[in-house]
Design a protein around this motif. Sequence first.
Motif, PDB file in Angstrom:
ATOM      1  N   THR A   1       0.879  -1.174   0.000  1.00 25.53           N
ATOM      2  CA  THR A   1       0.000   0.000   0.000  1.00 25.53           C
ATOM      3  C   THR A   1       0.913   1.219   0.000  1.00 25.53           C
ATOM      4  O   THR A   1       1.776   1.359   0.869  1.00 25.53           O
ATOM      5  N   LEU A   2       0.749   2.080  -0.986  1.00 24.17           N
ATOM      6  CA  LEU A   2       1.701   3.178  -1.197  1.00 24.17           C
ATOM      7  C   LEU A   2       0.996   4.531  -1.119  1.00 24.17           C
ATOM      8  O   LEU A   2      -0.236   4.595  -1.133  1.00 24.17           O
ATOM      9  N   GLY A   3       1.791   5.601  -1.104  1.00 26.16           N
ATOM     10  CA  GLY A   3       1.242   6.959  -0.986  1.00 26.16           C
ATOM     11  C   GLY A   3       0.977   7.605  -2.335  1.00 26.16           C
ATOM     12  O   GLY A   3       0.854   6.927  -3.353  1.00 26.16           O
ATOM     13  N   ASP A   4       0.929   8.952  -2.344  1.00 27.66           N
ATOM     14  CA  ASP A   4       0.705   9.715  -3.580  1.00 27.66           C
ATOM     15  C   ASP A   4       2.009   9.827  -4.373  1.00 27.66           C
ATOM     16  O   ASP A   4       3.101   9.702  -3.814  1.00 27.66           O
ATOM     17  N   ASN A   5       1.869  10.121  -5.662  1.00 29.63           N
ATOM     18  CA  ASN A   5       3.011  10.445  -6.535  1.00 29.63           C
ATOM     19  C   ASN A   5       4.107   9.382  -6.559  1.00 29.63           C
ATOM     20  O   ASN A   5       5.299   9.701  -6.606  1.00 29.63           O
ATOM     21  N   VAL A   6       3.698   8.121  -6.502  1.00 30.02           N
ATOM     22  CA  VAL A   6       4.681   7.033  -6.655  1.00 30.02           C
ATOM     23  C   VAL A   6       5.321   7.196  -8.036  1.00 30.02           C
ATOM     24  O   VAL A   6       4.624   7.390  -9.030  1.00 30.02           O
ATOM     25  N   THR A   7       6.657   7.152  -8.106  1.00 28.35           N
ATOM     26  CA  THR A   7       7.340   7.350  -9.391  1.00 28.35           C
ATOM     27  C   THR A   7       7.689   5.994 -10.002  1.00 28.35           C
ATOM     28  O   THR A   7       7.746   4.982  -9.294  1.00 28.35           O
ATOM     29  N   THR A   8       7.977   6.013 -11.284  1.00 30.81           N
ATOM     30  CA  THR A   8       8.436   4.759 -11.899  1.00 30.81           C
ATOM     31  C   THR A   8       9.837   4.417 -11.387  1.00 30.81           C
ATOM     32  O   THR A   8      10.253   3.268 -11.472  1.00 30.81           O
ATOM     33  N   ASP A   9      10.573   5.406 -10.855  1.00 35.32           N
ATOM     34  CA  ASP A   9      11.844   5.088 -10.189  1.00 35.32           C
ATOM     35  C   ASP A   9      11.577   4.309  -8.891  1.00 35.32           C
ATOM     36  O   ASP A   9      12.401   3.504  -8.478  1.00 35.32           O
ATOM     37  N   ASP A  10      10.440   4.562  -8.239  1.00 30.59           N
ATOM     38  CA  ASP A  10      10.073   3.752  -7.062  1.00 30.59           C
ATOM     39  C   ASP A  10       9.722   2.330  -7.493  1.00 30.59           C
ATOM     40  O   ASP A  10      10.010   1.369  -6.787  1.00 30.59           O
ATOM     41  N   ILE A  11       9.054   2.213  -8.627  1.00 27.75           N
ATOM     42  CA  ILE A  11       8.604   0.880  -9.072  1.00 27.75           C
ATOM     43  C   ILE A  11       9.795   0.072  -9.590  1.00 27.75           C
ATOM     44  O   ILE A  11       9.983  -1.082  -9.221  1.00 27.75           O
ATOM     45  N   LEU A  12      10.588   0.710 -10.439  1.00 28.12           N
ATOM     46  CA  LEU A  12      11.805   0.050 -10.938  1.00 28.12           C
ATOM     47  C   LEU A  12      12.928   1.073 -10.925  1.00 28.12           C
ATOM     48  O   LEU A  12      12.983   1.950 -11.794  1.00 28.12           O
ATOM     49  N   PRO A  13      13.829   0.987  -9.931  1.00 24.56           N
ATOM     50  CA  PRO A  13      14.887   1.995  -9.841  1.00 24.56           C
ATOM     51  C   PRO A  13      15.773   2.017 -11.090  1.00 24.56           C
ATOM     52  O   PRO A  13      15.867   1.019 -11.810  1.00 24.56           O
ATOM     53  N   ALA A  14      16.425   3.180 -11.302  1.00 28.13           N
ATOM     54  CA  ALA A  14      17.448   3.288 -12.353  1.00 28.13           C
ATOM     55  C   ALA A  14      18.761   2.757 -11.765  1.00 28.13           C
ATOM     56  O   ALA A  14      18.736   1.928 -10.858  1.00 28.13           O
ATOM     57  N   GLY A  15      19.889   3.254 -12.217  1.00 29.37           N
ATOM     58  CA  GLY A  15      21.186   2.776 -11.700  1.00 29.37           C
ATOM     59  C   GLY A  15      21.795   1.769 -12.658  1.00 29.37           C
ATOM     60  O   GLY A  15      21.086   0.953 -13.261  1.00 29.37           O
ATOM     61  N   ALA A  16      23.116   1.817 -12.776  1.00 31.11           N
ATOM     62  CA  ALA A  16      23.822   1.060 -13.818  1.00 31.11           C
ATOM     63  C   ALA A  16      23.551  -0.436 -13.763  1.00 31.11           C
ATOM     64  O   ALA A  16      23.330  -1.070 -14.794  1.00 31.11           O
ATOM     65  N   HIS A  17      23.566  -1.027 -12.556  1.00 29.56           N
ATOM     66  CA  HIS A  17      23.448  -2.479 -12.502  1.00 29.56           C
ATOM     67  C   HIS A  17      22.052  -2.956 -12.884  1.00 29.56           C
ATOM     68  O   HIS A  17      21.884  -4.050 -13.402  1.00 29.56           O
ATOM     69  N   ILE A  18      21.038  -2.118 -12.653  1.00 31.80           N
ATOM     70  CA  ILE A  18      19.674  -2.516 -13.025  1.00 31.80           C
ATOM     71  C   ILE A  18      19.422  -2.197 -14.506  1.00 31.80           C
ATOM     72  O   ILE A  18      18.843  -3.005 -15.236  1.00 31.80           O
ATOM     73  N   LEU A  19      19.892  -1.027 -14.936  1.00 35.24           N
ATOM     74  CA  LEU A  19      19.681  -0.629 -16.335  1.00 35.24           C
ATOM     75  C   LEU A  19      20.287  -1.632 -17.312  1.00 35.24           C
ATOM     76  O   LEU A  19      19.796  -1.808 -18.425  1.00 35.24           O
ATOM     77  N   ALA A  20      21.352  -2.294 -16.882  1.00 28.76           N
ATOM     78  CA  ALA A  20      22.015  -3.268 -17.769  1.00 28.76           C
ATOM     79  C   ALA A  20      21.106  -4.467 -18.068  1.00 28.76           C
ATOM     80  O   ALA A  20      21.413  -5.261 -18.957  1.00 28.76           O
ATOM     81  N   LEU A  21      19.995  -4.578 -17.335  1.00 26.53           N
ATOM     82  CA  LEU A  21      19.126  -5.750 -17.500  1.00 26.53           C
ATOM     83  C   LEU A  21      17.834  -5.421 -18.252  1.00 26.53           C
ATOM     84  O   LEU A  21      16.867  -6.184 -18.202  1.00 26.53           O
ATOM     85  N   ARG A  22      17.822  -4.285 -18.951  1.00 33.88           N
ATOM     86  CA  ARG A  22      16.587  -3.847 -19.610  1.00 33.88           C
ATOM     87  C   ARG A  22      16.121  -4.800 -20.718  1.00 33.88           C
ATOM     88  O   ARG A  22      14.985  -4.736 -21.163  1.00 33.88           O
ATOM     89  N   ALA A  23      17.008  -5.679 -21.199  1.00 33.13           N
ATOM     90  CA  ALA A  23      16.594  -6.612 -22.256  1.00 33.13           C
ATOM     91  C   ALA A  23      16.226  -7.970 -21.680  1.00 33.13           C
ATOM     92  O   ALA A  23      16.002  -8.915 -22.423  1.00 33.13           O
ATOM     93  N   ASN A  24      16.163  -8.041 -20.347  1.00 28.64           N
ATOM     94  CA  ASN A  24      16.018  -9.342 -19.709  1.00 28.64           C
ATOM     95  C   ASN A  24      14.981  -9.245 -18.578  1.00 28.64           C
ATOM     96  O   ASN A  24      15.308  -8.923 -17.434  1.00 28.64           O
ATOM     97  N   ILE A  25      13.741  -9.506 -18.918  1.00 30.07           N
ATOM     98  CA  ILE A  25      12.658  -9.300 -17.945  1.00 30.07           C
ATOM     99  C   ILE A  25      12.795 -10.219 -16.722  1.00 30.07           C
ATOM    100  O   ILE A  25      12.657  -9.747 -15.579  1.00 30.07           O
ATOM    101  N   PRO A  26      13.097 -11.516 -16.885  1.00 28.67           N
ATOM    102  CA  PRO A  26      13.249 -12.335 -15.672  1.00 28.67           C
ATOM    103  C   PRO A  26      14.303 -11.754 -14.726  1.00 28.67           C
ATOM    104  O   PRO A  26      14.101 -11.702 -13.509  1.00 28.67           O
ATOM    105  N   ALA A  27      15.408 -11.270 -15.276  1.00 24.16           N
ATOM    106  CA  ALA A  27      16.487 -10.749 -14.417  1.00 24.16           C
ATOM    107  C   ALA A  27      16.094  -9.413 -13.784  1.00 24.16           C
ATOM    108  O   ALA A  27      16.289  -9.192 -12.586  1.00 24.16           O
ATOM    109  N   ILE A  28      15.502  -8.519 -14.563  1.00 25.89           N
ATOM    110  CA  ILE A  28      15.212  -7.178 -14.027  1.00 25.89           C
ATOM    111  C   ILE A  28      14.031  -7.215 -13.054  1.00 25.89           C
ATOM    112  O   ILE A  28      13.914  -6.358 -12.162  1.00 25.89           O
ATOM    113  N   SER A  29      13.180  -8.233 -13.175  1.00 20.06           N
ATOM    114  CA  SER A  29      11.993  -8.272 -12.311  1.00 20.06           C
ATOM    115  C   SER A  29      12.383  -8.405 -10.834  1.00 20.06           C
ATOM    116  O   SER A  29      11.606  -8.034  -9.956  1.00 20.06           O
ATOM    117  N   LYS A  30      13.595  -8.838 -10.550  1.00 18.74           N
ATOM    118  CA  LYS A  30      14.041  -8.966  -9.153  1.00 18.74           C
ATOM    119  C   LYS A  30      14.208  -7.600  -8.477  1.00 18.74           C
ATOM    120  O   LYS A  30      14.348  -7.514  -7.263  1.00 18.74           O
TER     121      LYS A  30
END
Length: 642
Positions: free
Chosen positions: A472-501
Amino acid sequence: MNLVQKIIKNHLKVGEMVTGREIGLTIDQTLVHDATGQMAMLQFEALGFPRVKTKRSLIYTDHNILQIGYENADDHAFLASTAKKFGIHYSKIGSGICHQVNLERFSVPGQTLLGADSHTTTGGAVGQLAIGAGGLDVAVAMGGWPFYLPMPAVMKIDLTGRLKPWSRAKDVALEILRRLTVSGGRGKILEFCGEGVGTLSVTERATITNMSIETGAITAVFPSDEHTRAFLKRQGREDDFTPLAADPDAVYDESITIDLSAIEPLAAAPHSPDNVQTVAEAAGRKVDQIAIGSCTNSSYEDLMTVAAILKGRKIPAHVSLVIAPGSRQVFQELANRGALADLIAAGARIMEVACGFCNGVGQAPKNDGVSLRTSNRNFPGRSGTANANLYLVSPETAAVSAISGVITDPRTFGQAITITPPKQFIIDDSLIVPPAPEAEADSVEIVRGPNIAPLPRFTALENAFEGEVMLTLGDNVTTDDILPAGAHILALRANIPAISKYIFSNIDPDYHLRQREAGYGFVIGGRNYGQGSSREHAALAPRYLGLKAVIAESFARIHKANLCNFGILPLEFVNPEDRGRIEKCHRLALENLSGLKAGQTLTVKNLTTGAGFEVKLEMSERQAELLKAGGLLAQAAGTAGK
Ligand code: MIC
Ligand code: SF4
């Protein structure tokens, strides 16, 4: 007509221009990049399109430029090969940030541009209707299908007066955010008019249109005038110029007036772009890092001004100053004019021509650190350090503060600096690779390294389902809250099973495990759920984990479209008070979904409390059909080439 209506009328393919009703637009140009392009191209392929049908489509490499493993390089090889095959220009690493390069080299007044990046709005600076969307929406637009959106309301922003010395376009963007907040632009396009328009150069306009998305607006548009002609001429593209303006008696849905001469240097304080205060109020706070660049403020004028401020000065020992030019053209100009030498001599670290620090690809500040940035978002964790304090300011405020080591009002510096751009910029498009001719396209092989995972496939919506409330979340949840940026996560943008973690990992690192175990899930949000970036992974990866519905008070446009595209129900509370009665781990159930209709009300049963509450399906009939099919790919896969 106003200018927005004129451009829409020229591109209207489906629907009527009635505010709020869905329309389908013909798209002239598209752009994707190396954080959104992987999915867009996989989807373009899965849909069965043989070749792009737009006037021009581009793939940029600007986000995922660190190569600390094979992932990014493999992704680039994949993107380059799809570009070659499908008729897309490929902007190589080192060429620059998509929005800066696109503005310089490809923007055309009066055209439509759809980009898989929220700051595609930058193109509005030359009178382009430039809109951000999820990768799947861009993939279908590349294939020549219309792009759908609700017919916007048009808000007139009447600019009067002229900026005072040391007040900059960034301060205008922040003043708009101060007034509209991060949700005040929802459903609207901001159109700039008035005598103040003529006092702003195209690059200043671009800073303003870039940050318009932070208000939740669909986009923002300036007229195309003599400044536009001069800008295009400097780029050797005067032929692309067309004058464009609203009719003198144009009608608008709303209007506000901004007196440019009343604007002071401003800063967005932590942790939201609308948390605006004057630089004078923030002054004196010690800074650890200054980061100058990003698609908001990395132009020739911006960085030449910074160089002029820093010339002959040194930054203090406790400050780290990083500067990332927005394009290779800007970088070359800085080098040729000696400005680069001035930056280096002052103690600046020159970063790669790319997004870099803006979304946590390097330069994460120290714990509790204070970072002054010229970028556009200061959401918690966006820099890569969860508890860092980010202030968003103009390049002038950043440069002056870099010298003093504390937040400093630039007006205390002395005479303001004026930069006059050259008659013509260095034009060298050699890092922008054209596609193979259509006749050779069949022989181009798509390169698929191990980081390119197959697309997940989703099934149609069941008539009834139940699931657990995961968060249960508040107002103005960002997509950075849902899926953070950052080099180690961004490297997985072509791999949904891996990035879903990493879904919701800054809020609950175990979310992905809990969601998998729970089977189906619900997330509860407040107002403006999903604001910020266009990353469709923030819908696609949760769906992959089992998220079936988000119930919120309202949604941000791009994220809502992404939820529909991937078959997650975006449901809006009829009575916002019901939100407070739902707790984590409650079980909710929905039924009678096979006849789902746009605009209908559904009853959600809370199986834990026994209570029921109502939610609305605020969307178009087309989106309701997508949801029933299990998303756009499930509905249309393989049909495009036929
Ligand atoms: C951003 O600024 O948040 C990004 C990274 O450019 C995103 C794109 C993405 O997350 O893929 C955006 O603005 O859409
Ligand atoms: Fe890149 Fe930052 Fe602009 Fe996003 S906001 S496109 S990460 S520079």
